[in-house]
Design a protein around this motif. Structure first.
Motif, short mmCIF file in Angstrom:
data_model
loop_
_atom_site.label_atom_id
_atom_site.label_comp_id
_atom_site.label_asym_id
_atom_site.label_seq_id
_atom_site.Cartn_x
_atom_site.Cartn_y
_atom_site.Cartn_z
N ASN A 185 0.83 -1.21 0.00
CA ASN A 185 0.00 0.00 0.00
C ASN A 185 0.86 1.25 0.00
O ASN A 185 0.91 1.99 0.97
CB ASN A 185 -0.96 -0.01 1.19
N TYR A 186 1.53 1.50 -1.11
CA TYR A 186 2.43 2.64 -1.24
C TYR A 186 2.00 3.50 -2.42
O TYR A 186 1.20 3.10 -3.25
CB TYR A 186 3.87 2.18 -1.42
N TYR A 187 2.56 4.70 -2.47
CA TYR A 187 2.37 5.56 -3.63
C TYR A 187 3.73 5.83 -4.25
O TYR A 187 4.77 5.64 -3.59
CB TYR A 187 1.65 6.87 -3.26
N GLU A 188 3.72 6.22 -5.50
CA GLU A 188 4.94 6.57 -6.20
C GLU A 188 4.83 7.98 -6.75
O GLU A 188 3.75 8.41 -7.13
CB GLU A 188 5.19 5.61 -7.37
N ARG A 189 5.95 8.67 -6.76
CA ARG A 189 6.02 9.99 -7.37
C ARG A 189 7.46 10.25 -7.77
O ARG A 189 8.36 9.51 -7.38
CB ARG A 189 5.49 11.07 -6.43
N SER A 216 4.02 10.35 7.35
CA SER A 216 4.36 9.60 6.14
C SER A 216 5.87 9.38 6.13
O SER A 216 6.63 10.13 6.73
CB SER A 216 3.93 10.34 4.87
N ILE A 258 9.11 6.27 -3.28
CA ILE A 258 8.11 5.32 -2.80
C ILE A 258 7.68 5.82 -1.44
O ILE A 258 8.53 6.03 -0.56
CB ILE A 258 8.69 3.90 -2.67
N GLU A 315 8.86 8.48 3.20
CA GLU A 315 9.16 8.35 1.78
C GLU A 315 10.59 7.89 1.61
O GLU A 315 11.48 8.32 2.34
CB GLU A 315 8.96 9.68 1.06
N TYR A 326 4.71 5.94 1.98
CA TYR A 326 3.68 5.29 2.78
C TYR A 326 3.04 6.32 3.71
O TYR A 326 3.75 7.09 4.35
CB TYR A 326 4.28 4.16 3.63
N LEU A 327 1.71 6.30 3.78
CA LEU A 327 0.97 7.18 4.67
C LEU A 327 0.48 6.39 5.88
O LEU A 327 -0.03 5.28 5.73
CB LEU A 327 -0.25 7.78 3.98
N GLU A 375 13.00 8.94 -8.13
CA GLU A 375 11.80 8.15 -7.87
C GLU A 375 11.58 8.02 -6.37
O GLU A 375 12.52 7.77 -5.61
CB GLU A 375 11.94 6.75 -8.49
N LYS A 386 -2.19 7.33 8.28
CA LYS A 386 -3.22 8.31 8.61
C LYS A 386 -3.56 8.30 10.10
O LYS A 386 -3.85 9.35 10.67
CB LYS A 386 -4.47 8.06 7.78
#
Length: 78
Positions: free
Chosen positions: A37-41, A59, A49, A61, A51-52, A47, A54
């Protein structure tokens, strides 16, 4: 975090996250350790990777360069 302000920390090879991630590790190892459950930007060609958490309002990164971890950023989120 320091006095509820954003603290940016790029750790060196002799430091590890609580899950054992350190500079030079692969993005695959990060995902195996922290989960799918990660996001990429991308930021300035690097690059990321991320993780939030909440529940705790933070977070983490991981910045990757040439398929190796270059550093980590911990941030307080609202």
């Amino acid at each position: 975090m320091k006095n509820n302000e954003v603290f940016r920390y790029f750790f060196s090879e002799d430091h590890r996250t609580s899950k054992g991630i350190t500079v030079g590790d692969s993005p695959v190892k990060v995902i195996e350790s922290y989960g799918p459950n990660y996001y990429e930007r991308t930021e300035t060609g690097t690059e990321i990777i991320g993780y939030l958490d909440k529940k705790n309002g933070i977070s983490i990164e991981f910045s990757c360069h040439e398929n190796n971890l270059a550093g980590a950023i911990l941030m307080k989120i609202k």
